[in-house]
Design an enzyme around this catalytic site. Structure first.
Site, PDB file in Angstrom:
ATOM      1  N   CYS A 166      53.882  29.501  66.030  1.00  0.00           N
ATOM      2  CA  CYS A 166      55.258  30.008  66.060  1.00  0.00           C
ATOM      3  C   CYS A 166      55.517  31.034  64.973  1.00  0.00           C
ATOM      4  CB  CYS A 166      56.243  28.855  65.933  1.00  0.00           C
ATOM      5  SG  CYS A 166      55.982  27.884  64.439  1.00  0.00           S
ATOM      6  N   GLU A 195      64.049  23.879  65.909  1.00  0.00           N
ATOM      7  CA  GLU A 195      62.954  24.672  65.333  1.00  0.00           C
ATOM      8  C   GLU A 195      62.400  25.525  66.467  1.00  0.00           C
ATOM      9  OE1 GLU A 195      61.920  24.653  62.151  1.00  0.00           O
ATOM     10  OE2 GLU A 195      63.129  22.996  61.394  1.00  0.00           O
TER      11      GLU A 195
END
Ligand code: NAD
Length: 467
Positions: free
Chosen positions: A255, A221
């Protein structure tokens, strides 16, 4: 390096990591009741630690309790409750079809635990990014080693305390310390069955290399430069409001935050004015004292971010204070597409706004930063929406919104290409931490001789059966 003498942290040593394997092999983690009990225990412990969690996240990032609930604890509890409610259904073997040649067999797909999994988390949402994967690991019937980020030390310590207070270390353990030291040490000496890593692209690459040497599957991720596109037909006030929220929450250290904005040139002025208005409405005249505004994680990141201020004309913000690790929500215009701020993921409260003359030009700019983790588009046109969504590869995204797709457990969350691979949230987390194990069962009462040698002269029949 002999086991036990590596520079692994004080809390987990290599023999303990090996104990996870021994415990997994007992089969204790596989049963429905066991998994359910652990999920319930985790839920209760998190609720009991709410105050401590708020304090830790305030110390690490200056998050308010409300923000902690919306972006960390509440989100995590929702994932646990979803898993508790759905676990039986998720675990149940699913019937699969059977083709002609295998009739009258039956087929099922079992969800098998992976074994011992390693979860490595970053500092920006340090609680949920460590523990939402753990929910999937528990639901999936695995043993787990959790590595919180040392850059959010208060939360890391609390996660360690919660885990140590709830689970025997041979079932779920926590490793603390410098990731650059302890992660390679562990991965070189202990073979995990899966590594779930959330963090930066360079470290993700080295984790992938370490895992490859032992054929360990990984979920990565990662990050990337996520664009927000504002088309000429967009509701500009709405776009401004949602971009400002999505960008400046957690001081831009998200993010999936819009990394930069591309606006159709005729709407640039209006968008900038609206965004400045919303920055002021949300964070006040002095964001340094705003209840709702976070701090930069450390001075190293502060210095990197400050270096970007010169890459454009400041429309609002720019104020900063190194001692408090504070940088005001900052919007920049007249940013050159090849300037440093447009090279790497910004990961802080600086937002470049770049105008475009044509959609083709905007698409070319987005393609320069291929594989964004997130993608946001503001338009009222379904045709324009389809054009963008079909043209760009991105991890996940929103139309007329930013960030919120992350909070929908029905959507798989993950990257593509450079922003990573694999996905989680809701049932997708369970799927990530289990493997589809197919099994076919064939009765004995029907056993035509055609299946057995000699095959000579049976070609015409095989051509009918195998196609
Ligand atoms: P990071 O890569 O520096 O650290 C993440 C974890 O890796 C930490 O636990 C750390 O201890 C460990 N680590 C650090 N160096 C290591 C090394 N050399 N070898 C092995 N492990 C090591 O990332 P970060 O700065 O904590 O996080 C920021 C990045 O993470 C940003 O790029 C952001 O976009 C990305 N991110 C992605 C997601 C997502 O869900 N896709 C979520 C949050 C953050």
């Amino acid at each position: 390096m002999p086991a036990g003498t590596s520079p692994v942290s004080q809390t987990v040593t290599l023999p303990e990591a090996a104990a996870l394997r021994t415990f997994f092999a007992t089969g204790a983690t596989r049963g429905y009741r066991f998994r359910l009990e652990q999920l319930n225990k985790l839920k209760a412990a998190l609720l009991a630690h709410e105050q401590a969690i708020n304090e830790a996240l305030y110390a690490d990032l200056r998050k308010s309790p409300e923000e902690v609930w919306a972006t960390e604890l509440g989100l995590l509890l929702a994932e646990i409750k979803h898993a508790i409610r759905s676990l039986k259904k998720w675990m149940r073997p699913k019937r699969a079809g059977v083709n002609l040649v295998n009739l009258p067999s039956t087929a099922k797909i079992y969800r098998d635990p992976l074994g011992v999994v390693f979860i490595i988390a970053p500092w920006n949402y340090p609680l949920q990014l460590a523990l939402v994967p753990l929910v999937g690991a528990i639901a999936g019937g695995n043993c787990a080693l959790v590595k919180p980020s040392e850059l959010a030390p208060a939360t890391a310590q609390l996660i360690g305390e919660i885990i140590a207070g709830l689970f025997p270390p041979e079932y779920i353990a926590c490793v603390q310390g410098d990731g650059a030291v302890c992660v390679p040490a562990l991965m070189k000496t202990f073979r995990f069955d899966h590594v779930f890593y959330t963090g930066s692209i360079p470290v993700g690459r080295s984790i992938y290399e370490l895992a490859a040497s032992q054929l360990v599957p990984v979920t990565l991720e990662l990050g990337g430069k996520s664009p927000a596109i504002v088309e000429a037909d967009a509701d500009i006030a709405l776009a401004a409001r949602r971009i400002v929220l999505g960008k400046f929450i957690n001081a831009g250290q998200t993010c999936i935050a819009p990394d930069y904005v591309l606006v159709e040139q005729s709407k640039e002025k209006e968008l900038l004015e609206q965004m400045v208005g919303y920055v002021q409405a949300f964070y006040g005249n002095d964001p340094a004292v705003s209840y709702d505004y976070s701090k930069i994680i450390n001075t190293k990141r502060f210095d990197v971010l400050l270096g970007y201020l010169k890459d454009g004309t400041i429309v609002c913000g720019g104020e900063h204070n190194r001692e408090n690790q504070f940088i005001a929500p900052t919007i920049l215009k007249e940013v050159a597409p090849d300037s440093p701020i447009m090279r790497d993921e910004i990961f802080g409260p600086l937002l470049p706004v770049i105008r475009f003359a044509s959609r083709k030009e905007a698409m070319a700019m987005v393609q320069q930063h291929e594989h964004p983790l997130a993608f946001y588009l503001f338009t009222k046109s379904a045709v324009v929406e389809a054009e963008w969504v079909n043209a760009i590869q991105f991890g996940g995204g929103c139309i007329n919104n930013t960030d919120w797709h992350f909070t929908n457990p029905h959507l798989p969350f993950g990257g593509v290409g450079k922003s990573g691979f694999g996905a989680y949230h809701g049932k997708h987390t369970f799927d990530t931490f289990t493997r589809a194990k197919p099994v076919m069962k064939t009765p004995g009462w029907f056993d035509p001789s055609i299946k057995y040698p000699s095959y000579k002269g049976k070609l015409w029949l095989f051509k009918k059966l195998f196609r």
